[in-house]
Design an enzyme around this catalytic site. Sequence first.
Site, PDB file in Angstrom:
ATOM      1  N   THR A  35      -9.667  -2.893  24.591  1.00 53.78           N
ATOM      2  CA  THR A  35     -11.075  -4.228  24.054  1.00 53.78           C
ATOM      3  C   THR A  35     -10.603  -4.997  25.389  1.00 53.78           C
ATOM      4  O   THR A  35     -11.204  -6.083  24.657  1.00 53.78           O
ATOM      5  CB  THR A  35     -10.179  -4.550  22.790  1.00 53.78           C
ATOM      6  OG1 THR A  35      -8.798  -3.907  22.728  1.00 53.78           O
ATOM      7  CG2 THR A  35     -10.714  -3.473  21.359  1.00 53.78           C
ATOM      8  N   GLY A 123       3.515   4.172  30.720  1.00 59.79           N
ATOM      9  CA  GLY A 123       2.252   2.975  29.893  1.00 59.79           C
ATOM     10  C   GLY A 123       2.704   1.449  29.280  1.00 59.79           C
ATOM     11  O   GLY A 123       2.667   0.893  28.558  1.00 59.79           O
ATOM     12  N   LEU A 124       3.702   1.026  30.021  1.00 60.82           N
ATOM     13  CA  LEU A 124       4.753   0.389  29.012  1.00 60.82           C
ATOM     14  C   LEU A 124       4.960  -0.268  30.415  1.00 60.82           C
ATOM     15  O   LEU A 124       5.550  -2.538  30.279  1.00 60.82           O
ATOM     16  CB  LEU A 124       6.778   0.286  28.861  1.00 60.82           C
ATOM     17  CG  LEU A 124       6.370   2.021  28.005  1.00 60.82           C
ATOM     18  CD1 LEU A 124       8.200   2.186  27.849  1.00 60.82           C
ATOM     19  CD2 LEU A 124       5.676   1.219  26.993  1.00 60.82           C
ATOM     20  N   SER A 125       3.768  -0.994  31.033  1.00 62.50           N
ATOM     21  CA  SER A 125       3.670  -2.025  31.903  1.00 62.50           C
ATOM     22  C   SER A 125       4.310  -2.571  32.943  1.00 62.50           C
ATOM     23  O   SER A 125       4.535  -3.743  33.412  1.00 62.50           O
ATOM     24  CB  SER A 125       3.185  -3.795  31.201  1.00 62.50           C
ATOM     25  OG  SER A 125       2.129  -2.925  30.248  1.00 62.50           O
ATOM     26  N   ASP A 171      -2.032  -6.935  30.138  1.00 59.85           N
ATOM     27  CA  ASP A 171      -0.643  -6.590  30.478  1.00 59.85           C
ATOM     28  C   ASP A 171       0.551  -7.651  31.180  1.00 59.85           C
ATOM     29  O   ASP A 171       1.490  -8.204  30.992  1.00 59.85           O
ATOM     30  CB  ASP A 171      -0.340  -5.410  31.224  1.00 59.85           C
ATOM     31  CG  ASP A 171      -0.762  -4.054  30.668  1.00 59.85           C
ATOM     32  OD1 ASP A 171      -0.927  -4.155  29.397  1.00 59.85           O
ATOM     33  OD2 ASP A 171      -1.120  -3.836  31.346  1.00 59.85           O
TER      34      ASP A 171
HETATM   35  C1  GAF Z   1      -4.247  -0.841  31.063  1.00 60.59           C
HETATM   36  C2  GAF Z   1      -4.800  -1.843  31.213  1.00 60.59           C
HETATM   37  F1  GAF Z   1      -3.531  -2.302  32.281  1.00 60.59           F
HETATM   38  C3  GAF Z   1      -4.844  -2.376  29.757  1.00 60.59           C
HETATM   39  O1  GAF Z   1      -5.926  -4.069  30.782  1.00 60.59           O
HETATM   40  C4  GAF Z   1      -5.734  -2.443  29.192  1.00 60.59           C
HETATM   41  O2  GAF Z   1      -7.343  -2.194  28.903  1.00 60.59           O
HETATM   42  C5  GAF Z   1      -4.720  -1.063  27.748  1.00 60.59           C
HETATM   43  O3  GAF Z   1      -4.784  -0.235  29.807  1.00 60.59           O
HETATM   44  C6  GAF Z   1      -5.884  -0.347  27.521  1.00 60.59           C
HETATM   45  O4  GAF Z   1      -5.698  -0.996  26.618  1.00 60.59           O
HETATM   46  O5  GAF Z   1      -2.399  -1.171  30.042  1.00 60.59           O
END
Ligand code: GAF
Length: 384
Positions: A35, A123-125, A171
Site C-alpha cells: 500500500t 523481508g525484515l528490511s 521500510d
Molecule cells: C517491501 C518494500 F520495500 C516496501 O516499500 C513495501 O512495498 C513492502 O515491500 C510491501 O508492503 O518491503
Amino acid sequence: MHDPVVLRSKHLARFQAEPVVFVAPGRVNLIGEHTDYAEGFVMPVAIDFATLAAISPRTDGKIVLYSENFEEEKTFEAAALPAAPSKHWSDYPIGVAVLLAGEGQTIPGFSLSIWGDVPLGSGLSSSAALEVVTGLAITSLTGVTYPGPVLARLCQRVENEFVGANCGIMDQFISANGKESHALLLDCRDLSFKLAPIPADIAIVIANTMVKHSIAGGDYPTRRRESEAACAIINGHRGGVPFLRDATLEDLEKWGHEMEPKSYLRAKHVITEDLRTVAAEKALEEGNLAEVGRLMAEAHASYSKDFEGSCPEADAMVEMAQDLPGLIGARLTGGGFGGCTVNLVQRDHAKAFAEKLGARYFAKFGIQPQIHVCHASGGAHRLD
Ligand code: GAF
C-alpha cells in the site's frame, strides 16, 4: 543489545581512527502490504535487529567501506562516485553517498565499518537499515543533518534511483522514525503518522520461512504494475485517482470488468488493505485484540489469494499458528514471496508458541525456521 564497543574497537584497529557509531533497526510490518507505493497506509514496527555503522574521516579522499558480515572491503574515490550499482552490498552505502552528493552535499573521504544482525533476504528490511545508518553516519561528517522523514525519503531514492528497486517509503521510514514499544500508522501520502502503542503483554513473534525474498526480483515490480494498471483505468473514468489510495471498492465494482483479471485482484487487495490497516490501528488503540487478529487474518488471505504475494511455506506457517495458545493474529509480512510471518502473541505464551510453531514447520518442510520473539524498538540514532 547492540553494543558499539566491539565495532568501535575493530574499526580503530583496521583504520587507526576513532569512529562515531550509529544504529538503524530493521522492521516488521503488522499490516498494510503493498500500500505504501499506492500512497496508502502501513503499520510497521522497528525491531531489535539492526545495522551498526562506525565512521571516521580520511584525508586521502577515499571512501573505504568494510563489511564485518562479509569480511570484505571496497574502496571508492569521494570525488568520483560511481554512476551505476555493481550488484554488491556496497551499492547501498555508496548509493547514499551518491544521492547526498546529488543534493549538493560535498562528500568527504571516510572509513565506514558496518555490522548487522538483520537477517538478509528475509523481508525484515536489512537494506533499509543499511541505507539509513549510512545516511546518519555520512551526514554526521558533512554537518548537514536531515530530519527522520527527509532521511527516509532520501534512502528510498537510493533504492529507486541507484540500486534499481522500485520500493515504497515504508521500510526506510520506520527504520529512521521508529518508536520504542509502538507501531506507526503511517500515511504514505504526506508521511504523517500516528503512534499505536503495543501493549506490554503482547509479544511480536517473527517466524522466518527461510524462503529468500527479494524486492529487486520480478514479482514485486510485476504486482506493482498490475495494481497500477487497475488504478489507471479508474482514473481514466472519473479522474482524481492518481493512486489506489484514492480509489474505492465501488470504483472497482463499476469498472473492474475493463481490467485484466489479475489487475482487478491486485487492486482489490490494495484498496481493502488500506481499510484494514486504518481499522487495525483503531482496534489496537481501543485494546480490541480480537479485532486486530481478525484483520490480520483477512489481510493474509487477501495478500495470498488476491495479490498472490505469498508462497506455500508462508501460507503453511500462518495456518500452523492458528490453534496455538496465545495467538492474536498471524500473517506474512513484507514484500512477499517468502520471508517472515509476523505473529502477535500473548507474552506468557510466546516462548512455547515459538517452539511449537518451529517444530510444526520442521515436521512439514524439514527446514528449521528461525523464530524470534522481538520487541518494538526505537528508530535510528547515534550510539554512545
Ligand atoms: C517491501 C518494500 F520495500 C516496501 O516499500 C513495501 O512495498 C513492502 O515491500 C510491501 O508492503 O518491503
